[in-house]
Write a protein that holds these residues in place. Structure first.
Motif, PDB file in Angstrom:
ATOM      1  N   ALA A 177       0.844  -1.195   0.000  1.00  0.00           N
ATOM      2  CA  ALA A 177       0.000   0.000   0.000  1.00  0.00           C
ATOM      3  C   ALA A 177       0.881   1.247   0.000  1.00  0.00           C
ATOM      4  O   ALA A 177       1.797   1.366   0.818  1.00  0.00           O
ATOM      5  CB  ALA A 177      -0.906  -0.003   1.230  1.00  0.00           C
ATOM      6  N   GLU A 178       0.583   2.180  -0.910  1.00  0.00           N
ATOM      7  CA  GLU A 178       1.437   3.365  -1.037  1.00  0.00           C
ATOM      8  C   GLU A 178       1.489   4.176   0.255  1.00  0.00           C
ATOM      9  O   GLU A 178       2.519   4.768   0.581  1.00  0.00           O
ATOM     10  CB  GLU A 178       0.937   4.277  -2.169  1.00  0.00           C
ATOM     11  CG  GLU A 178       0.873   3.629  -3.530  1.00  0.00           C
ATOM     12  CD  GLU A 178      -0.510   3.150  -3.876  1.00  0.00           C
ATOM     13  OE1 GLU A 178      -1.090   3.638  -4.859  1.00  0.00           O
ATOM     14  OE2 GLU A 178      -1.033   2.279  -3.141  1.00  0.00           O
ATOM     15  N   ASP A 179       0.376   4.226   1.000  1.00  0.00           N
ATOM     16  CA  ASP A 179       0.350   5.072   2.195  1.00  0.00           C
ATOM     17  C   ASP A 179       1.043   4.428   3.394  1.00  0.00           C
ATOM     18  O   ASP A 179       1.083   5.010   4.476  1.00  0.00           O
ATOM     19  CB  ASP A 179      -1.080   5.473   2.556  1.00  0.00           C
ATOM     20  CG  ASP A 179      -1.996   4.280   2.790  1.00  0.00           C
ATOM     21  OD1 ASP A 179      -1.563   3.139   2.558  1.00  0.00           O
ATOM     22  OD2 ASP A 179      -3.153   4.500   3.203  1.00  0.00           O
ATOM     23  N   LEU A 180       1.595   3.215   3.220  1.00  0.00           N
ATOM     24  CA  LEU A 180       2.406   2.611   4.273  1.00  0.00           C
ATOM     25  C   LEU A 180       3.897   2.800   4.032  1.00  0.00           C
ATOM     26  O   LEU A 180       4.724   2.325   4.804  1.00  0.00           O
ATOM     27  CB  LEU A 180       2.090   1.115   4.406  1.00  0.00           C
ATOM     28  CG  LEU A 180       0.750   0.782   5.061  1.00  0.00           C
ATOM     29  CD1 LEU A 180       0.544  -0.722   5.135  1.00  0.00           C
ATOM     30  CD2 LEU A 180       0.652   1.396   6.461  1.00  0.00           C
ATOM     31  N   LEU A 181       4.248   3.495   2.963  1.00  0.00           N
ATOM     32  CA  LEU A 181       5.645   3.844   2.720  1.00  0.00           C
ATOM     33  C   LEU A 181       6.047   4.946   3.694  1.00  0.00           C
ATOM     34  O   LEU A 181       5.269   5.873   3.958  1.00  0.00           O
ATOM     35  CB  LEU A 181       5.799   4.342   1.274  1.00  0.00           C
ATOM     36  CG  LEU A 181       7.170   4.230   0.616  1.00  0.00           C
ATOM     37  CD1 LEU A 181       7.532   2.774   0.421  1.00  0.00           C
ATOM     38  CD2 LEU A 181       7.170   4.949  -0.721  1.00  0.00           C
ATOM     39  N   THR A 182       7.262   4.886   4.226  1.00  0.00           N
ATOM     40  CA  THR A 182       7.684   5.916   5.171  1.00  0.00           C
ATOM     41  C   THR A 182       7.993   7.224   4.443  1.00  0.00           C
ATOM     42  O   THR A 182       8.267   7.243   3.240  1.00  0.00           O
ATOM     43  CB  THR A 182       8.932   5.478   5.952  1.00  0.00           C
ATOM     44  OG1 THR A 182      10.043   5.386   5.043  1.00  0.00           O
ATOM     45  CG2 THR A 182       8.717   4.138   6.633  1.00  0.00           C
ATOM     46  N   LEU A 183       7.962   8.325   5.180  1.00  0.00           N
ATOM     47  CA  LEU A 183       8.287   9.628   4.602  1.00  0.00           C
ATOM     48  C   LEU A 183       9.725   9.647   4.098  1.00  0.00           C
ATOM     49  O   LEU A 183      10.024  10.250   3.063  1.00  0.00           O
ATOM     50  CB  LEU A 183       8.067  10.732   5.645  1.00  0.00           C
ATOM     51  CG  LEU A 183       6.625  10.966   6.081  1.00  0.00           C
ATOM     52  CD1 LEU A 183       6.574  12.003   7.199  1.00  0.00           C
ATOM     53  CD2 LEU A 183       5.771  11.421   4.914  1.00  0.00           C
ATOM     54  N   GLN A 203       9.852   7.888   0.745  1.00  0.00           N
ATOM     55  CA  GLN A 203       9.313   8.756  -0.306  1.00  0.00           C
ATOM     56  C   GLN A 203      10.342   9.795  -0.741  1.00  0.00           C
ATOM     57  O   GLN A 203      10.535  10.053  -1.932  1.00  0.00           O
ATOM     58  CB  GLN A 203       8.050   9.453   0.182  1.00  0.00           C
ATOM     59  CG  GLN A 203       6.837   8.550   0.288  1.00  0.00           C
ATOM     60  CD  GLN A 203       5.623   9.321   0.767  1.00  0.00           C
ATOM     61  OE1 GLN A 203       5.621   9.888   1.855  1.00  0.00           O
ATOM     62  NE2 GLN A 203       4.578   9.342  -0.040  1.00  0.00           N
ATOM     63  N   VAL A 259       3.901   1.896  -6.122  1.00  0.00           N
ATOM     64  CA  VAL A 259       4.966   2.325  -5.214  1.00  0.00           C
ATOM     65  C   VAL A 259       6.191   2.760  -6.019  1.00  0.00           C
ATOM     66  O   VAL A 259       6.824   3.781  -5.716  1.00  0.00           O
ATOM     67  CB  VAL A 259       5.323   1.188  -4.243  1.00  0.00           C
ATOM     68  CG1 VAL A 259       6.542   1.560  -3.393  1.00  0.00           C
ATOM     69  CG2 VAL A 259       4.134   0.877  -3.339  1.00  0.00           C
ATOM     70  N   MET A 293       6.190   6.241  -7.320  1.00  0.00           N
ATOM     71  CA  MET A 293       6.404   7.341  -6.382  1.00  0.00           C
ATOM     72  C   MET A 293       7.805   7.922  -6.542  1.00  0.00           C
ATOM     73  O   MET A 293       8.110   8.973  -5.979  1.00  0.00           O
ATOM     74  CB  MET A 293       6.164   6.873  -4.950  1.00  0.00           C
ATOM     75  CG  MET A 293       4.729   6.409  -4.723  1.00  0.00           C
ATOM     76  SD  MET A 293       4.396   5.821  -3.061  1.00  0.00           S
ATOM     77  CE  MET A 293       4.178   7.379  -2.195  1.00  0.00           C
ATOM     78  N   ARG A 345      -2.748  -4.643   2.168  1.00  0.00           N
ATOM     79  CA  ARG A 345      -3.306  -4.070   0.941  1.00  0.00           C
ATOM     80  C   ARG A 345      -4.829  -3.999   1.030  1.00  0.00           C
ATOM     81  O   ARG A 345      -5.456  -4.600   1.901  1.00  0.00           O
ATOM     82  CB  ARG A 345      -2.902  -4.911  -0.274  1.00  0.00           C
ATOM     83  CG  ARG A 345      -1.400  -5.076  -0.413  1.00  0.00           C
ATOM     84  CD  ARG A 345      -1.048  -5.758  -1.719  1.00  0.00           C
ATOM     85  NE  ARG A 345       0.352  -6.148  -1.752  1.00  0.00           N
ATOM     86  CZ  ARG A 345       0.956  -6.714  -2.790  1.00  0.00           C
ATOM     87  NH1 ARG A 345       0.270  -6.951  -3.891  1.00  0.00           N
ATOM     88  NH2 ARG A 345       2.229  -7.039  -2.740  1.00  0.00           N
TER      89      ARG A 345
END
Length: 477
Positions: free
Chosen positions: A231-237, A240, A259, A262, A418
């Motif tokens: 899931a893209e929103d579980l990638l850390t800042l 990113q 992902v 990004m 996911r």
């Protein structure tokens, strides 16, 4: 995947005529926008509201009391139509197209060649938010959020960039080193001075950093980045940020395209395609690739599913990078066991039930991996078995053979973390049935232990066909 109808671009209108047809409130809003550009607005309106007339007079904008003609429009940069009359709007749109001038008609998407986005103005920096013309209120909401993120003086960073752009171009011969310099510039002292209003001091700090940046430019680096469960929103800042800085993205088979996307659009992407049974690139070849790319002075994002240090073979890659003297950094990611537990509120440790947790590889269920994890399960601990579906029968044999009760609760989580995550529940005795199911396509993580019974599996399916409900499958006999 949804696609954009309107391609987002920044259009050069400096010194060019911008035709605006209309004299009401919609035309007034458009004129306010056009006056924020370096273009030359010209208004055509048989009747113009008092506020529009006043605004035009204050800014020296000419208002012609008629509709524009072909001669008026020819050679203009853009034509904006806001008459409020459907017939006139349609006729003026045809006129614009006849002269080859792009047309925007307010509230008439079918007549538009381009859409006007919601704009966050921090000149010379701007942020445009578009919804293909279908949801302008949503675009305004996003704009308000971005406005809150960017300080009113944020445009000073753009002024700083403009003041040193020529010197940076002379100092670096390629796009990659220039991009790296800009990235460090906006994170450093020069940016702080610019935002504080000291543009002269900011320029001096930026220029003084050019020499050291040129010396350091040849140093490559490898970032071993955990992409999380997908899931893209579980990638850390941090992940990113580094993806946006990478020249090359070397990614595994299980990392989703969303992902990878990004990263920067112009970053080179290399799939090393390692998946069970399909090792298209050997680990040795991957190690050699990372070393070669870094020695070329490139910034490499080695993107791995989950966490790099949990069954990600990062240890082998780190050893190769260390031996070659390559700078490297590990960026953690959400590993599948934690994502699976979060999906179904499973306490991996539970006071009075389980005080230990082991991550195990299903590929090693035949005994090829270090021993010990079945003993942890027998003692009441929780086991997370990665890549476990095809080895489920072997896992069952190993657990039972080491004294683990066949009634111990089990949950098999497909696509952990996911949107399409799915849970199958049962007992250790049911594990052989998991290996022969033909309705599972995604990666599966198996959770074993008494603490698993405390999870939220109300919507789960049974691993094996039984008369009980999923909840009762988790109850000890």
């Amino acid at each position: 995947m949804a696609r954009l109808r309107f391609f987002p671009v920044s259009y050069d209108v400096a010194g060019r005529v911008l035709i605006l047809a209309g004299g009401g409130e919609e035309a007034l809003a458009k004129l306010r926008l056009l006056l924020r550009t370096e273009g030359r607005p010209v208004v055509f309106a048989a009747q113009a509201c008092a506020e529009l007339v006043s605004l035009a007079q204050r800014h020296g904008v000419t208002i012609h009391p008629r509709d524009p003609s072909v001669a008026d429009v020819a050679g203009a940069a853009l034509l904006f139509v806001a008459t409020g009359d459907e017939a006139r709007d349609g006729a003026l749109a045809l006129l614009g197209r006849a002269t080859g001038v792009p047309v925007n008609v307010v509230d008439r998407l079918d007549l538009c060649d381009f859409a006007v986005p919601a704009i966050v103005d921090r000149a010379p920096v701007s942020v445009a938010i578009a919804t293909d013309g279908f949801a302008p209120v949503l675009a305004q909401r996003v704009r308000a959020a971005v406005e809150a993120l960017l300080a009113p003086d944020f445009g000073r960073l753009g002024e700083l960039a403009r003041s040193v752009r020529g010197s940076v171009g002379e100092a670096f011969s390629g796009n990659a080193p220039r991009r790296r310099f800009w990235s460090s510039l906006f994170d450093g002292r020069a940016a702080e001075l610019a935002l504080a209003g000291d543009l002269d001091g900011a320029r001096r700090a930026a220029l003084s950093g050019l020499a050291s940046a040129q010396e350091a430019d040849n140093e490559g680096v490898v970032w071993l980045i955990g992409a999380g469960p997908g899931a893209e929103d579980l990638l850390t800042l941090r992940a990113q940020r580094l993806l946006q800085r990478a020249d090359v993205i070397v990614h595994d088979q299980l990392v989703p395209e969303a992902v990878i996307d990004m990263g920067r659009r112009d970053a080179e992407r290399i799939s090393v395609g390692k998946a069970k049974g399909r090792h298209s690139v050997t680990q040795g070849a991957i190690n050699d690739l990372l070393v070669r790319l870094a020695r070329e002075g490139r910034h490499v994002a080695r993107l791995k599913a989950g966490d790099p240090l949990v069954f990600g073979r990062a240890g082998e890659e780190i050893a190769a990078l260390r031996q070659a003297g390559i700078r490297h950094v590990v960026v953690p990611g959400v590993t599948a066991a934690l994502a699976a537990a979060a999906d179904y509120a499973v306490p991996l440790t539970l006071r009075g039930v389980s005080s230990s947790l082991v991550f195990a590889s299903g590929h090693g269920a035949d005994g090829s991996e270090p021993k010990g994890w079945p003993e942890v399960a027998r003692a009441g601990g929780t086991i997370a078995v990665y890549m476990g579906r095809t080895a489920a029968a072997e896992t069952h044999a190993r657990l039972v053979g080491n004294g683990v009760s066949p009634s111990t609760p089990v949950a098999a989580i497909e696509n952990a973390g996911r949107a399409d995550s799915r849970a199958l529940v049962g007992r250790v005795a049911d594990l052989p049935a998991l290996a022969v199911r033909d309705d599972i396509a995604g990666p599966v993580l198996i959770l074993v232990g008494e603490a698993i019974a405390a999870g939220d599996f109300a919507a789960a399916e049974p691993i094996a066909p039984r008369a009980d409900t999923p909840a009762s499958l988790l109850a000890a006999e």
